[in-house]
Design an enzyme around this catalytic site. Structure first.
Site, short mmCIF file in Angstrom:
data_model
loop_
_atom_site.label_atom_id
_atom_site.label_comp_id
_atom_site.label_asym_id
_atom_site.label_seq_id
_atom_site.Cartn_x
_atom_site.Cartn_y
_atom_site.Cartn_z
N ARG A 1 4.59 0.64 1.04
CA ARG A 1 5.02 -0.42 1.95
C ARG A 1 5.02 -1.73 1.21
O ARG A 1 4.05 -2.05 0.52
CB ARG A 1 4.07 -0.56 3.16
N TYR B 1 0.83 -1.21 0.00
CA TYR B 1 0.00 0.00 0.00
C TYR B 1 0.86 1.26 0.00
O TYR B 1 1.98 1.25 0.49
CB TYR B 1 -0.98 0.00 1.17
#
Ligand SMILES: [Fe+2]
Lengths: 199, 247
Positions: free
Chosen positions: B162, B152
């Site tokens: 991430r 995300y």
């Protein structure tokens, strides 16, 4: 070649991130009912010995802003200086609490029993204290500190005695504001920075 | 003052902070104002750090370690690639850490967290909460059934993402062993672009957080497995240690 040391290396910490509450305090995250019983919601599990106290405070960043997303855990002995699991410890006291700053105000409240003093190795007596572990987004490895109390004799405490700059001792002392009530603010950085522990 | 002796299981081995992330890392912007400027106060562990909370297996519900089913209480499975996350909790002496609480949380298959603060436009999965917990067995072993979390984006530098990860929290047997970490997935190219992974300056230390694909535990036609062992601080026990009062 010398002999090999085969101890393992501790796993690296990583930040708890902004969504730590999902895992550790689901009700706070808005996901109540995820688990039948959440852990650390109340260290007092019934009628207990000693004085029940409330400690209120905030965790401030280096700009003086109170963190809204911080999560704290506390661990302590009971009113008689006994840790849970130890012979004679108060059966209704778990010693452990998990709490978070209020998402609006950034203020936390810890309701617990006032700990007693205990005698450690070599007969050294520690003044009453509560251990804290602080995690949040932006904290890459959990921060350890302790709460001592302004209305206790802290003069012989072995940890406080190691603080070279004496005014910094005050950063670990909760100030009594009323009967059974204390204020304990934590400053992560800068002026009045709390003493954090590598212990 | 207590008249009962505190059981002495030995001092904790001091933390080697070089294997941990730098507390302040400008590439992870939030850490800049949330990291102490002053050195930590070092001291040998005391009973406050050597003791810690314990949790019994009775705490657990039947589906607590099954994130595919626990949010819907078994009514409907979560969307996503089914995986088994498994491993052992050990201490630095290589001893199993039995009966210790392991808690995990993660995003859903689209990379969205079920949290009021997450506004990413990947949709919530009505059957995925994203938290689980279990207690290690007598050999320190644990396992979770879950789905592979999505990568995300997050606001940090201009375009940070991430890698796929599962957050893990472990107690051990003493408060001084307390640890929160993240499991990454073997082969994920985003690991090398992530400023949070990069807070760990020692590459070998980061590599130890990357779980390998483990076919020995994968179940044919059902799920893939990833192995993630977690090492906690150990205790020092020598013949020359002073004992606690009364021991
Ligand atoms: Fe995350």
């Amino acid at each position: 070649m010398v002999q090999k040391i085969d101890t393992l290396i501790e796993s690296a910490s990583q930040t708890a991130g902004p969504y730590v509450h999902i895992g550790l305090m689901p009700t706070y995250a808005g996901n109540g009912g995820s688990f039948e019983t959440e852990v650390g919601t109340d260290p007092i599990a019934g009628k207990i010995e000693g004085e029940i106290i409330e400690i209120v405070g905030s965790v401030f960043d280096g700009t003086g802003w109170a963190l809204r997303d911080v999560l704290i855990e506390s661990w302590q002995c009971d009113a008689n200086g006994l840790f849970p699991g130890q012979d004679g410890a108060d059966p209704n006291f778990t010693g452990f609490c998990r709490f978070a700053a209020d998402a609006e105000t950034g203020e936390y409240t810890l309701r617990t029993v006032k700990p007693g003093s205990y005698t450690g190795r070599n007969g050294v007596e520690s003044a009453p204290h509560i251990s804290l572990w602080i995690v949040s987004r932006g904290i890459n490895i959990g921060l350890n500190t302790r709460i001592y109390f302004s209305d206790c004799d802290n003069s012989g405490d072995p940890l406080l005695g190691r603080i070279e700059q004496r005014p910094r001792v005050d950063t670990l002392i909760a100030r009594k504001t009323d009967d059974g009530r204390y204020r304990f603010d934590i400053r992560l950085q800068g002026e009045g920075e709390t003493v954090f522990l590598d212990i | 003052m207590s008249e009962h002796a505190i059981p002495d299981h030995g001092r904790l081995i001091p933390r080697d902070r070089t294997v941990h992330p730098a507390p302040r890392d400008p590439e992870y912007k939030t850490s800049v104002t949330r990291s102490p400027n002053l050195p930590l106060l070092s001291m040998e562990s005391s009973p406050s750090e050597e003791t810690g909370p314990t949790f019994g297996h009775g705490l657990l519900g039947k589906l607590d370690n099954n994130l595919i089913l626990n949010f819907s209480q078994g009514a409907a499975p979560a969307l996503g690639e089914r995986i088994l996350m498994h491993g052992r909790v050990l201490d630095q002496d290589g001893r199993a850490v039995p009966n210790t609480l392991v808690e995990i949380w993660q995003a859903n298959a689209g990379g969205r967290y079920r949290h009021k603060k997450d506004t990413y436009f990947a949709p919530l999965d009505p059957n995925f909460g994203g938290c689980g917990r279990t207690i290690t067995d007598e050999n320190g072993y644990y396992e979770f059934m879950t789905i592979r979390p999505g990568a995300y984006p997050w606001p940090n530098r201009g375009n940070d993402w991430r890698p796929m990860h599962i957050h893990a929290s472990v107690f051990g047997h003493s408060f001084g062993q307390r640890l929160i970490t993240q499991m990454y997935f073997e082969g994920d190219p985003l690991i090398d672009h992530c400023p949070i992974a990069a807070t760990i300056k020692d590459r070998a230390s980061l590599d130890r957080l990357v779980a390998p694909l483990d076919f020995s535990k994968s179940r044919p036609l059902d799920y893939l497995a990833y192995k993630f062992d977690i090492v906690l601080r150990g205790r020092r026990q020598t013949m020359f240690e002073n004992k606690l009062e009364g021991m």
